[in-house]
Design an enzyme around this catalytic site. Sequence first.
Site, PDB file in Angstrom:
ATOM      1  N   HIS A  79     -20.512  -6.026   3.155  1.00 62.65           N
ATOM      2  CA  HIS A  79     -19.548  -5.641   2.258  1.00 62.65           C
ATOM      3  C   HIS A  79     -18.649  -4.921   2.758  1.00 62.65           C
ATOM      4  O   HIS A  79     -18.713  -3.937   3.646  1.00 62.65           O
ATOM      5  CB  HIS A  79     -20.289  -4.901   1.208  1.00 62.65           C
ATOM      6  CG  HIS A  79     -19.649  -4.430  -0.053  1.00 62.65           C
ATOM      7  ND1 HIS A  79     -19.780  -4.906  -1.097  1.00 62.65           N
ATOM      8  CD2 HIS A  79     -18.841  -3.155  -0.072  1.00 62.65           C
ATOM      9  CE1 HIS A  79     -18.917  -4.243  -2.199  1.00 62.65           C
ATOM     10  NE2 HIS A  79     -18.344  -3.448  -1.278  1.00 62.65           N
ATOM     11  N   ALA A  80     -17.370  -5.169   2.429  1.00 62.06           N
ATOM     12  CA  ALA A  80     -16.211  -4.467   2.969  1.00 62.06           C
ATOM     13  C   ALA A  80     -16.180  -2.941   2.819  1.00 62.06           C
ATOM     14  O   ALA A  80     -16.019  -2.315   1.786  1.00 62.06           O
ATOM     15  CB  ALA A  80     -14.935  -4.965   2.565  1.00 62.06           C
TER      16      ALA A  80
ATOM     17  N   HIS B 268      -6.238  -2.764   1.043  1.00 65.87           N
ATOM     18  CA  HIS B 268      -7.074  -1.853   0.506  1.00 65.87           C
ATOM     19  C   HIS B 268      -7.989  -0.928   1.335  1.00 65.87           C
ATOM     20  O   HIS B 268      -7.660   0.319   1.317  1.00 65.87           O
ATOM     21  CB  HIS B 268      -7.818  -2.405  -0.579  1.00 65.87           C
ATOM     22  CG  HIS B 268      -8.801  -1.566  -1.368  1.00 65.87           C
ATOM     23  ND1 HIS B 268      -8.849  -1.710  -2.871  1.00 65.87           N
ATOM     24  CD2 HIS B 268      -9.656  -0.582  -1.126  1.00 65.87           C
ATOM     25  CE1 HIS B 268      -9.589  -0.702  -3.352  1.00 65.87           C
ATOM     26  NE2 HIS B 268     -10.208  -0.133  -2.198  1.00 65.87           N
ATOM     27  N   GLU B 269      -8.573  -1.587   2.206  1.00 63.79           N
ATOM     28  CA  GLU B 269      -9.359  -0.820   3.089  1.00 63.79           C
ATOM     29  C   GLU B 269      -8.559   0.113   4.292  1.00 63.79           C
ATOM     30  O   GLU B 269      -8.853   1.096   4.481  1.00 63.79           O
ATOM     31  CB  GLU B 269     -10.377  -1.769   4.077  1.00 63.79           C
ATOM     32  CG  GLU B 269     -11.323  -2.495   3.247  1.00 63.79           C
ATOM     33  CD  GLU B 269     -12.412  -1.753   2.704  1.00 63.79           C
ATOM     34  OE1 GLU B 269     -12.430  -0.286   2.991  1.00 63.79           O
ATOM     35  OE2 GLU B 269     -13.109  -2.106   1.673  1.00 63.79           O
TER      36      GLU B 269
ATOM     37  N   HIS C 238      -8.040   3.422   2.532  1.00 63.42           N
ATOM     38  CA  HIS C 238      -9.081   4.366   2.961  1.00 63.42           C
ATOM     39  C   HIS C 238      -8.748   5.111   4.314  1.00 63.42           C
ATOM     40  O   HIS C 238      -8.964   6.318   4.385  1.00 63.42           O
ATOM     41  CB  HIS C 238     -10.085   3.881   2.560  1.00 63.42           C
ATOM     42  CG  HIS C 238     -10.837   3.446   1.265  1.00 63.42           C
ATOM     43  ND1 HIS C 238     -10.814   4.155   0.105  1.00 63.42           N
ATOM     44  CD2 HIS C 238     -11.197   2.010   0.952  1.00 63.42           C
ATOM     45  CE1 HIS C 238     -11.224   3.571  -0.715  1.00 63.42           C
ATOM     46  NE2 HIS C 238     -11.497   2.322  -0.378  1.00 63.42           N
TER      47      HIS C 238
ATOM     48  N   GLU D 121     -10.015   4.979  -4.069  1.00 66.52           N
ATOM     49  CA  GLU D 121     -10.043   3.747  -4.492  1.00 66.52           C
ATOM     50  C   GLU D 121      -8.637   3.316  -4.766  1.00 66.52           C
ATOM     51  O   GLU D 121      -8.107   2.251  -4.458  1.00 66.52           O
ATOM     52  CB  GLU D 121     -11.035   3.386  -5.544  1.00 66.52           C
ATOM     53  CG  GLU D 121     -12.422   3.649  -5.111  1.00 66.52           C
ATOM     54  CD  GLU D 121     -12.881   2.661  -4.061  1.00 66.52           C
ATOM     55  OE1 GLU D 121     -12.375   1.724  -3.890  1.00 66.52           O
ATOM     56  OE2 GLU D 121     -13.686   3.117  -3.298  1.00 66.52           O
TER      57      GLU D 121
ATOM     58  N   HIS E 209     -23.115  -1.627  -4.956  1.00 70.81           N
ATOM     59  CA  HIS E 209     -22.916  -0.405  -5.143  1.00 70.81           C
ATOM     60  C   HIS E 209     -24.185   0.289  -5.785  1.00 70.81           C
ATOM     61  O   HIS E 209     -24.350   1.517  -5.631  1.00 70.81           O
ATOM     62  CB  HIS E 209     -21.567  -0.210  -6.043  1.00 70.81           C
ATOM     63  CG  HIS E 209     -20.696  -0.870  -5.631  1.00 70.81           C
ATOM     64  ND1 HIS E 209     -20.508  -2.402  -5.999  1.00 70.81           N
ATOM     65  CD2 HIS E 209     -19.515  -0.626  -5.298  1.00 70.81           C
ATOM     66  CE1 HIS E 209     -19.265  -2.863  -5.273  1.00 70.81           C
ATOM     67  NE2 HIS E 209     -18.801  -1.577  -4.704  1.00 70.81           N
TER      68      HIS E 209
ATOM     69  N   TYR F 107     -14.207   2.944  -9.727  1.00 67.92           N
ATOM     70  CA  TYR F 107     -13.292   1.723  -9.689  1.00 67.92           C
ATOM     71  C   TYR F 107     -12.321   1.716 -11.075  1.00 67.92           C
ATOM     72  O   TYR F 107     -11.435   1.139 -11.236  1.00 67.92           O
ATOM     73  CB  TYR F 107     -13.988   0.605  -9.527  1.00 67.92           C
ATOM     74  CG  TYR F 107     -14.758   0.414  -8.140  1.00 67.92           C
ATOM     75  CD1 TYR F 107     -13.970   0.319  -6.912  1.00 67.92           C
ATOM     76  CD2 TYR F 107     -15.990   0.689  -8.207  1.00 67.92           C
ATOM     77  CE1 TYR F 107     -14.732   0.617  -5.893  1.00 67.92           C
ATOM     78  CE2 TYR F 107     -16.747   0.743  -6.928  1.00 67.92           C
ATOM     79  CZ  TYR F 107     -15.765   0.738  -5.555  1.00 67.92           C
ATOM     80  OH  TYR F 107     -16.527   0.740  -4.562  1.00 67.92           O
TER      81      TYR F 107
END
Length: 665
Positions: free
Chosen positions: A347-348, A377-378, A381, A405, A507, A517
């Site tokens: 999971h990323a 997206h990552e 973070h 997020e 999650h 989210y």
Amino acid sequence: MAATSILLSVALLCCSLTSAISVKFHGGRLNSNEDDAIAFLNEYNTEYGALVNQYVIASWNYETNLTDENANAVAVAGGVAGAYYEEASATASTFDTTNFSEDTKRQLSYLDSVSLEAAESEELYNILSDMANIYGTYQACRSNPMTGVKECMYLEPELTELMAQVGNYEDHLWAWQAWHNGVGRQLRPLYLRYVELKNKEAQLNGYADYGDQWRQKYETTEMETIVQDLYVQVEPLYKQLHAYIRRKLYDTYGPDKIDLRGPLPAHLLGDMWGRFWVNLNSIAIPFPEKPSTDPSPEMIRQNYTVERMFQTGNQFYTSMGLLPVPDTFWNLSMLEKPTDGREVACHATAWDFYDGKDFRIRMCTKVVFEDFQTVHHELGHIQYYMQYAFQPLNFRDGANDGFHEAVGELMAMSFSTTKHLNAIGLLNVPDDPDVDMNFLLFQALNTISTLPFHLTQDTWRWSMFRGDIPLEELNDNYWAEKARVVGVAPPVGRDPALDLDITAIYHVCNDFDMIRYFMRTFYQYQFNEVLCQAAGHTGPLYKCDFYNSTAAGDALAEMLKLGASKPWQDAMEALTGQRDILATPLLNYFEPLRAWLEAENIKNGDYIGWDIPPKQLVNKEFAPHLKEKMQQKLGLSPARESPSPRLRKNRMSSDIRPALHNVRL
């Protein structure tokens, strides 16, 4: 040595090492000297930061090589950090903060936490470890329908790739049932005990239950009202999208599989959970005769590699004057699934090692556009981590989880515009309103489809943590809420005694809320409007691209640098000039699509909404004795009220796992 005895030994050792703090600052009465508090916090930042760094390193080693030896190393590092934290928390409680500065008060507030007793804390750690291991290592096996040879599939990449394909109903049904039966049924008893322990720990810290603790991370007692008010505003758009997709599924699978007035089957929505609908784009695209806005074929033609995808993403951020990832990122991250036989968690996730210089991504990346978006997206973070790395340890987090997020999703959205993809040579599409509609529909499949999904994942868990749902009704009630709010139903009957299907997503079994989210989607579009203005964009918002805009980068960086040092409303105001979360920016962005969907659904004569079979109308008030029975099972007092709001706790307080920010999939 057994993990339990190791933990006891290191806990005793750590307590002796940290006793100096206690001796230095415990004076038998509350200490009102702020200089002493600041000295304590400086020592805490240095010493606890080093221990958490070692814990994150051990966690990384485990999740990139799922062995018992590595799991034991996590337990050892966690025991040391946990023992230190307990001692530091006790010291923090000796300060009278009445006349302290707001900054010092806020730092100390993150240390105001009580953990379970050692045996139950150990049990909770083992449960979380076991749930993560079940999720990460499970394989679904069957005889290949073509060859008859037995084949086994992990979630990543095999089952995920299977679920992304459109058209094979039976394959999807097999995969969905195999995963939810194989994972969810193993997790159910572990998860129920996890709920008991988390509720007990939350109550030790003055919360009504664990859901109350989650909600108060947003520093308000009105969180349940806020999320419902937001969803009411966007629900009409979701229902138009739902009706449109139902028609496309009907055209694909036929009337014996799809009811044009019913909920959608959960296994036909493009992933294992029906969370993101982007993989339905091939059947849902409004104008398929027009050029596609999916650059995946062009990525293959241009020989894109995983490393090039990350380099392109990093360059997107640096073009805005934001920080590049450090050199160690490229050496230490796991960007592809290993081929050496290791079992890994796929999971990323983006990782902060809490030393101000080590930031990594763990992802089993494939050369497809969906993963290219996830890369951006990552990296969002990672950018947030790097921007607030100078802050004290307790402030190294997002303004709230939704902010963290939203940043990555915002950048992925800007990257995905036809304007940007044209600019970097991955698309060559004309300025055409039909192409624009194709793009907006694709964006909606990635965002609007997720809103009721994320909402019910947590509103249901909030009810469950409160003890509102009888044990024997948990799974039926979960699917009742899914049917009522999301308009989705399981493809096969579920066993209320065996199944707990909500656990079969990363999650939930890894102890993360999902309202982040839901909130991030609203933040994302709110931030987008402001950064588009900073970038000097004119025209429709869905054409806005921040690429090469240092003005947009500067505005974003100012907010990111705050970390968790201020309430999220202050961070919102720093970027947007106002303090409320709004639905209007999202609705403005998608207004052209809403009008098109409404006209299309009218033209097709499609029913807006869905009829719910009577057996799924489970969302009701249960008999008082059953509710009381469930609350007693969870150790809750039925009459207990939620306390006044408190500042968020440091996420590393009770089970010192780092605040890894998990996305997508």
